[in-house]
Write an enzyme that holds these catalytic residues in place. Structure first.
Site, mmCIF file in Angstrom:
data_model
loop_
_atom_site.group_PDB
_atom_site.id
_atom_site.type_symbol
_atom_site.label_atom_id
_atom_site.label_comp_id
_atom_site.label_asym_id
_atom_site.label_seq_id
_atom_site.Cartn_x
_atom_site.Cartn_y
_atom_site.Cartn_z
ATOM 1 N N ILE A 105 -7.111 -12.693 -2.989
ATOM 2 C CA ILE A 105 -7.496 -11.318 -1.935
ATOM 3 C C ILE A 105 -8.434 -10.980 -2.127
ATOM 4 C CG2 ILE A 105 -6.233 -10.017 -1.928
ATOM 5 C CD1 ILE A 105 -7.430 -11.640 1.542
ATOM 6 N N LYS A 159 -2.941 -4.830 3.115
ATOM 7 C CA LYS A 159 -1.751 -5.078 3.773
ATOM 8 C C LYS A 159 -0.922 -6.044 2.890
ATOM 9 C CE LYS A 159 -2.571 -9.253 5.289
ATOM 10 N NZ LYS A 159 -1.775 -10.466 5.435
ATOM 11 N N SER A 186 -5.259 -5.574 -14.488
ATOM 12 C CA SER A 186 -4.999 -7.167 -14.048
ATOM 13 C C SER A 186 -4.368 -8.054 -15.538
ATOM 14 C CB SER A 186 -5.480 -7.855 -13.059
ATOM 15 O OG SER A 186 -5.234 -9.188 -12.678
ATOM 16 N N ASP A 199 3.628 -12.000 6.758
ATOM 17 C CA ASP A 199 2.356 -12.017 5.670
ATOM 18 C C ASP A 199 0.995 -11.978 6.111
ATOM 19 O OD1 ASP A 199 1.446 -11.307 3.193
ATOM 20 O OD2 ASP A 199 -0.286 -12.757 3.499
#
Length: 314
Positions: free
Chosen positions: A14, A90, A36, A168
């Site tokens: 995402i 989200k 990351s 999700d």
């Protein structure tokens, strides 16, 4: 106006598909760093922990947390305690209580906390909200059916506690529904199908009830290998409105109110809103979409179904 230096935390699908291009296209932000494990971007400083990134880039004033929800809370706490404004992908967390705790911490720290709901920024959502504002909903249907192997390949966290499974994507639907309906709704029934080797549902059927006892049926499924469906319709005392393409296209009584493609400009609008919140020093943490999901989990009847095995598509 000087752009705000921002870092992306969690460089998964995402983030690379949506957050990176949206930030790079936004004049209000400059992508200064990423954090990351094993992932990086060309020409952007990369780190494997936030402490090192903050030490190297004291000018980073905001972070976008794109890690799975199960590990987001401590990273949000660390960012807020470091005085950074925080954008939450989200769902904003794995529990309502932890997001409320983040809201309180942000207020104490004088930081901005933004819980994003990207589907609310779809082209047809605000026109639908305006059309429904003066009407009484008498019934409706929500259908969110997609192929998990196509949209979430190899993302095992979705099937673990806190990953939400089919919710999700389903929470995108509840984020639209809670935004456009003129009155709150509540969950009255929930049925889950959960793979024998997973902890979260692969399909769910819900019944929602408006304050005036109108029924809205909900159908979520992660096993749709045909046409992907992200749609909802509502009957009212003055006609029907239909949203499709994840809220991108809206038709009311046969009249086209808005058109577009799923995800079109949604993340660009998220970062425009985040910039506005930072300018105003104001947080935006609406938990109503997640409340419906939490209530569904509390009420659900559970049925075990076939095991799920993710064979990534190429």
């Amino acid at each position: 106006m000087t752009a705000t230096d921002i870092a992306i935390i969690g460089l998964g699908k995402i983030a690379t598909d949506q957050h990176v291009p949206a930030i790079r296209a936004c004049r209000d932000f400059r992508l200064a760093a990423t954090v990351s494990l094993g992932q990086s971007l060309p020409d952007v400083p990369a780190y494997e922990d936030m402490e090192a990134m903050f030490a190297a880039h004291p000018g980073v004033a905001a972070v976008a947390l794109c890690v799975p929800p199960q590990v987001r809370y401590p990273l949000a706490v660390e960012s807020l305690k470091a005085g950074r404004d925080v954008l939450l992908e989200k769902p904003p967390g794995v529990t309502l209580a932890e997001v409320e705790a983040l809201r309180a911490l942000a207020e104490r720290q004088g930081c901005v906390l933004y819980a994003t709901w990207h589907s609310r920024h779809a082209n047809g959502v605000d026109p639908a909200r305006d059309w429904l504002a003066a009407r009484r909903v008498t019934g409706g249907k929500v259908i969110w059916r997609e192929d998990v192997k196509r949209w979430h390949p190899g993302q095992a966290w979705i099937w673990q506690p806190g990953g939400m499974g089919v919710f999700d994507p389903g929470i995108n639907a509840t984020s639209i529904l809670t935004h456009i309906l003129p009155d709150p709704v509540r969950v009255t029934r929930a049925e889950f199908e959960t793979p024998a080797n997973c902890e979260t549902p692969i399909a769910a059927r819900l019944s929602l009830l408006t304050g005036e006892d109108a029924v809205i049926d909900v159908d979520f499924d992660f096993r749709e290998t045909g046409e992907q469906v992200w749609s909802m319709w509502f009957d009212t005392d003055a006609g029907r409105i239909e949203l499709s393409g994840g809220g991108a296209r809206t038709v009311a009584d046969g009249r086209l109110l808005s058109d577009g493609a799923a995800l079109e400009s949604e993340y660009a609008r998220i970062y425009d809103q985040f910039a506005g919140l930072i300018a105003d020093r104001r947080s935006d943490v609406d938990l109503s979409p997640m409340t419906l999901v939490a209530d569904a989990f509390m009420l659900a009847r559970h049925r075990r179904t076939d095991e799920f095995h993710d064979e990534q598509k190429t």
